[in-house]
Design an enzyme around this catalytic site. Structure first.
Site, PDB file in Angstrom:
ATOM      1  N   ARG A   1      -1.594   1.898  10.140  1.00  0.00           N
ATOM      2  CA  ARG A   1      -0.721   3.115  10.046  1.00  0.00           C
ATOM      3  C   ARG A   1      -1.207   4.234   9.627  1.00  0.00           C
ATOM      4  O   ARG A   1      -1.015   5.285   9.726  1.00  0.00           O
ATOM      5  CB  ARG A   1       0.643   2.587   9.646  1.00  0.00           C
ATOM      6  CG  ARG A   1       1.562   3.840   9.801  1.00  0.00           C
ATOM      7  CD  ARG A   1       3.291   3.622   9.329  1.00  0.00           C
ATOM      8  NE  ARG A   1       3.298   2.668   8.569  1.00  0.00           N
ATOM      9  CZ  ARG A   1       3.138   2.599   7.073  1.00  0.00           C
ATOM     10  NH1 ARG A   1       2.746   3.572   6.684  1.00  0.00           N
ATOM     11  NH2 ARG A   1       3.502   1.508   6.394  1.00  0.00           N
TER      12      ARG A   1
ATOM     13  N   ASP B   1       2.127  24.669  21.376  1.00  0.00           N
ATOM     14  CA  ASP B   1       1.821  23.314  22.176  1.00  0.00           C
ATOM     15  C   ASP B   1       0.848  23.631  23.343  1.00  0.00           C
ATOM     16  O   ASP B   1       1.106  24.263  24.174  1.00  0.00           O
ATOM     17  CB  ASP B   1       3.120  22.922  22.638  1.00  0.00           C
ATOM     18  CG  ASP B   1       3.096  21.484  23.497  1.00  0.00           C
ATOM     19  OD1 ASP B   1       1.894  21.500  24.166  1.00  0.00           O
ATOM     20  OD2 ASP B   1       4.135  20.954  23.492  1.00  0.00           O
TER      21      ASP B   1
HETATM   22  C1  LIG Z   1       4.746  15.770  28.115  1.00  0.00           C
HETATM   23  C2  LIG Z   1       4.894  16.892  26.869  1.00  0.00           C
HETATM   24  C3  LIG Z   1       4.975  16.604  25.548  1.00  0.00           C
HETATM   25  C4  LIG Z   1       5.712  15.290  25.091  1.00  0.00           C
HETATM   26  O1  LIG Z   1       4.462  14.559  25.079  1.00  0.00           O
HETATM   27  P1  LIG Z   1       4.782  12.923  25.158  1.00  0.00           P
HETATM   28  O2  LIG Z   1       3.119  12.242  25.000  1.00  0.00           O
HETATM   29  O3  LIG Z   1       5.365  12.456  26.550  1.00  0.00           O
HETATM   30  O4  LIG Z   1       5.495  12.535  23.903  1.00  0.00           O
HETATM   31  C5  LIG Z   1       5.120  17.686  24.778  1.00  0.00           C
HETATM   32  N1  LIG Z   1       5.083  19.003  25.110  1.00  0.00           N
HETATM   33  C6  LIG Z   1       4.453  19.379  26.460  1.00  0.00           C
HETATM   34  C7  LIG Z   1       4.081  20.581  26.783  1.00  0.00           C
HETATM   35  C8  LIG Z   1       4.514  18.402  27.394  1.00  0.00           C
HETATM   36  O5  LIG Z   1       4.028  18.508  28.619  1.00  0.00           O
END
Ligand SMILES: *Cc1c(COP(=O)(O)O)cnc(C)c1O
Length: 401
Positions: A55, A184
């Site tokens: 972990r 993101d």
């Molecule tokens: C898919 C996605 C997520 C979440 O990711 P997971 O791996 O499915 O938990 C977050 N931000 C964006 C822009 C995504 O396309």
């Protein structure tokens, strides 16, 4: 070699070999044995490098983490990014590590659906507040800032309308107001845009998508530009329990070996498909940042410098019946709510990612029943265009709403 049969339960050491494996071994061990307590002290104090409990870290996560750090331009002095079990685990890690009760977030109003839910429905329960604002309009982001605002969270290219955020304006605003800028970067990937080079404090990825690239591994990444923040992110991920699985890390490492090839091919395919779609009589509208008719075309040019990505959205002339005919006719292209796979996939936001929104809100975003999002893959582009064109034609012939 003789074993006492009573000792089968004892573990054997890795067989000795002067030659090393070429591909990374998958290391599933949850725990690591140290020689004695002094050595363990040295490991915990960082004087010796060694794993203790998976972990807290394992070799497969280290390998992937270092590659993403490198792609995002993190240096030795910045510390290391943290690999998490999913993209959402990375978003959660960021929020749990960096916010205190009472803090306020300004977030892009077209973030990934679960991120929106987390920030607007779940966080208020824990004493955080969030205001959504349009990231293509820096004045709207500015107007949402309050005295207790701590961070701005945005995606560069929005899902599914592919609007391009005013990243230069938002980065300047965050700097002027002393706010953390969280990006993101899942859609854009470091091949199109590197947030740390443009003033971001935190970068998040769902590695599940383009970076792993084969729809068989789920993984996330979060990193900061300072060692203090990176330590806080690591500690939050370990404490809240967002540890990644070694197998998913291994698959992601393997996917990364072809990331730049896949990205370039998928992007070229996307540009060609977008132009082809624009000429199809059954298509009302095409959205691709590289096209001159995209609402943010100029900003995309300044920001992404031609790296317009693999996502193309378009609107079929017609409603649900037309969409169903199209999806069935495109039988070799998976209708599946993800993106970034090696193969092209189609999604229908009105019935999946955006089904929770009211029809008026969807209409305001331009997401009608006929709206289709395409994650373009690396297949032969002539075959792909032929398949899509034929499915559009069949859906037009079927007619009706
Ligand atoms: C898919 C996605 C997520 C979440 O990711 P997971 O791996 O499915 O938990 C977050 N931000 C964006 C822009 C995504 O396309």
């Amino acid at each position: 070699m003789t074993y006492d049969p009573r000792s089968l339960v004892r573990r054997t050491r890795n067989p000795a070999s002067v030659s090393q494996p070429v591909s990374s071994p998958i290391q599933t061990s949850v725990v690591y044995r140290s020689t004695d307590a002094d050595e363990l002290d040295a490991q915990y104090e960082g004087r010796l490098q060694g794993y203790t409990y998976s972990r807290e870290g394992h070799p497969n996560a280290t390998i992937v983490g270092e590659k993403i750090d490198w792609l995002e331009g993190l240096t030795e002095a910045d510390g290391k990014g943290t690999i998490t079990s999913s993209g959402m685990a990375a978003v959660s890690t960021m929020l749990l590590a960096l916010l205190n009760r009472g803090d306020h977030i300004v977030a892009g109003d077209q973030l990934y659906g679960r991120s929106l839910r987390l920030m607007t429905q779940d966080l208020p329960r824990l004493g955080f507040e969030c205001t959504l604002a349009d990231p293509t309009d820096v004045a709207a982001i500015k107007a949402a800032i309050r005295p207790e605002t701590k961070m701005i969270v945005v995606e560069v290219v929005s899902n599914p309308t592919l609007r391009v955020a005013d990243m230069a304006g938002i980065a300047a605003l965050a700097r002027a107001r002393g706010l953390m800028l969280v990006v993101d970067n899942t859609f854009t990937t470091p091949r199109a845009w590197r947030p740390f080079d443009h003033g971001a404090d935190i970068v998040i990825h769902s590695l599940t998508k383009l970076l792993a690239g084969h729809s068989d591994a789920m993984l996330g990444y979060v990193a900061a530009k300072t060692p203090e923040h990176n330590k806080a992110l690591y500690d939050a991920a370990v404490t809240w329990g967002f540890a990644p699985s070694p197998f998913d890390c291994w698959l992601t490492e393997r996917g990364l070996t072809t990331f730049d090839l896949r990205y370039d091919r998928a992007e070229a395919n996307a540009a060609a498909l977008a132009d082809a779609l624009a000429d199809m009589p059954g298509v009302a509208r095409v959205l691709y940042p590289g096209r001159a008719d995209h609402p943010d075309h100029n900003r995309a040019g300044d920001l992404l410098k031609g790296r317009n990505g693999n996502m193309v959205s378009f609107t079929l002339k017609g409603g649900r019946k037309t969409v169903n005919t199209f999806l069935r006719a495109a039988e070799h292209i998976a209708f599946a709510p993800t993106l970034g796979d090696v193969g092209t996939t189609l999604s229908h936001p009105a019935s999946s990612s955006h089904r929770g929104l009211s029809e008026e809100r969807r209409a305001a975003l331009g997401i009608t029943e006929g709206f289709i999002r395409t994650s373009v893959g690396v297949e032969d582009v002539d075959m792909l265009i032929h398949e899509i064109a034929s499915a559009v034609e069949q859906s037009t012939k079927a007619g009706g709403a």
